[in-house]
Write an enzyme that holds these catalytic residues in place. Structure first.
Site, PDB file in Angstrom:
ATOM      1  N   GLY A   1      42.963  35.112  34.938  1.00 28.32           N
ATOM      2  CA  GLY A   1      41.964  34.260  35.652  1.00 28.32           C
ATOM      3  C   GLY A   1      40.910  34.748  36.469  1.00 28.32           C
TER       4      GLY A   1
ATOM      5  CB  CYS B   1      45.780  37.830  45.953  1.00 27.34           C
ATOM      6  SG  CYS B   1      45.870  37.204  44.266  1.00 27.34           S
TER       7      CYS B   1
END
Length: 378
Positions: A71, A328
């Protein structure tokens, strides 16, 4: 100690069927898809069939699918092309986007002659649609709206049809990071026209390191990676054949079973919400994550009554895998940029945990989590 995995918004376990398929392909299908001999042509045929089958899920054309490493690469490819090749001079977005979008937009703002307009976000994480319309009508510059379909931290679902309509009315491009939506929600690019979206296989029980960008027909695109002419010149580099086919299989299974699995996982989420309210004092839910109509059935973001600095660590010691924000951001001492945007300073300092579910979770696991949270005297 049994592991309880409730971090499915970060990544999902690969389906056994996908593992078997990828393993078999590694043994039998090793040709380079760019090679002209029969071994290479076999790989090429499988990749193009996968492209066609993936496109069908979204009523897209096969040539609108560009395979990427995930992504983040898809978002970068789309956003940078918008300013470098499509003449975009204004980007409209929000401060609660995934960092793959936020950091790319910040890079573009710093290095290109592009103006960025940030939409106001309310305490529930909802954009100001009147402001969006105003930005779109502000001037005649070519504009791109970039808003994620499902927020990866609080689970809010964007009214993607409304955004699409506004963009069409105002001749603007529309990009959505749909990483948390693909494989979990049905959407049709014919019914809801969108110019670009990004997807990643590991969010729907496929392999890591593979995804795709949807790029509407007629929109020219130049590669981020230079080299060969793979992906019709949109992305250089030998295709990750085994992972692409694993992604195709995972997506097929996801959409074959989507209605049954949606009901099952939503029931687990509802049960967990009820148990949290019944057994713990003063828990709250960030964004619309408690609302079954406005949030993803996979994500629940829970805010506890004070700061428990060791909560993630304590849960991990008990075998419970969860997240304090997006994966993340692990190790960041800045906290969640999403929660810092939508909450006041005092509420943002309190401990928030993202629990995210899959079809492999059970009520018994959730009961164990509630028991552990009670033992932690929350």
């Amino acid at each position: 100690m049994k592991t309880i995995y409730l971090d499915n918004a970060a990544t999902t376990s690969m389906l056994p069927e996908v593992i078997d398929l990828v393993s078999d392909l590694m043994k039998t299908t090793y040709g380079n898809p760019s090679s002209t001999h029969h071994i290479g042509r076999k790989s090429k045929s499988l990749v193009e069939t996968a492209r066609k089958n993936i496109a069908k899920h979204f009523k897209a054309a096969p040539n609108e699918i560009v395979f990427t490493a995930g992504g983040s690469e898809a978002d970068n490819l789309i956003l940078k092309n918008a300013v470098e090749n499509l003449g975009v001079k204004t980007i409209i977005s929000s401060k609660i986007e995934h960092h793959a979008v936020l950091h790319t937009i910040e890079f573009i703002e710093k290095n290109y002659n592009v103006e960025v307009k940030w939409l106001d976000i309310d305490e529930n994480g909802v954009i100001n649609f009147n402001q969006l319309e105003g930005f779109l009508k502000l001037d005649s510059s070519k504009k791109l709206v970039s808003l994620m379909y499902v927020n990866n931290e609080i689970g809010n679902i964007l009214n993607i049809q409304k955004v699409s309509d506004l963009c069409i009315e105002n001749n603007a491009y529309f990009h959505s990071d749909a990483v948390q939506a693909v494989g979990h929600f049905n959407f049709d690019v014919q019914q809801t026209p969108i110019d670009f979206f990004a997807a990643s296989a590991h969010k729907f029980h496929g392999p890591k390191g593979v995804g795709f960008a949807y790029i509407k027909n007629g929109i020219g695109i130049q590669p981020l990676l230079l080299g060969g002419e793979q992906e019709r010149g949109a992305r250089a580099g030998t295709e990750n054949v085994h992972s692409i086919l694993g992604m195709e299989e995972a997506l097929k299974i996801a959409y074959q079973n989507i209605n049954i699995e949606t009901v099952k996982i939503q029931a687990l989420k509802n049960y967990f919400i009820a148990q949290l309210k019944q057994n713990l004092d003063e828990v709250k839910f960030n964004g619309f994550s408690e609302d079954i109509t406005k949030s993803s059935y996979i994500i629940l973001n829970v805010r506890f009554p004070k700061d428990y600095s060791m909560m993630l660590f304590s849960l991990d010691l008990k075998g419970i895998a969860v997240s304090g924000g997006s994966a993340c951001q692990s190790g960041s001492n800045k906290g969640s940029h999403v929660l810092n945007t939508i909450l006041n300073e005092d509420e943002a300092k309190k401990t928030s945990i993202r629990f995210s579910f899959s079809k492999f979770n059970t009520k018994e696991e959730l009961d164990t989590v509630i028991k552990v949270l009670k033992e932690l005297k929350i």
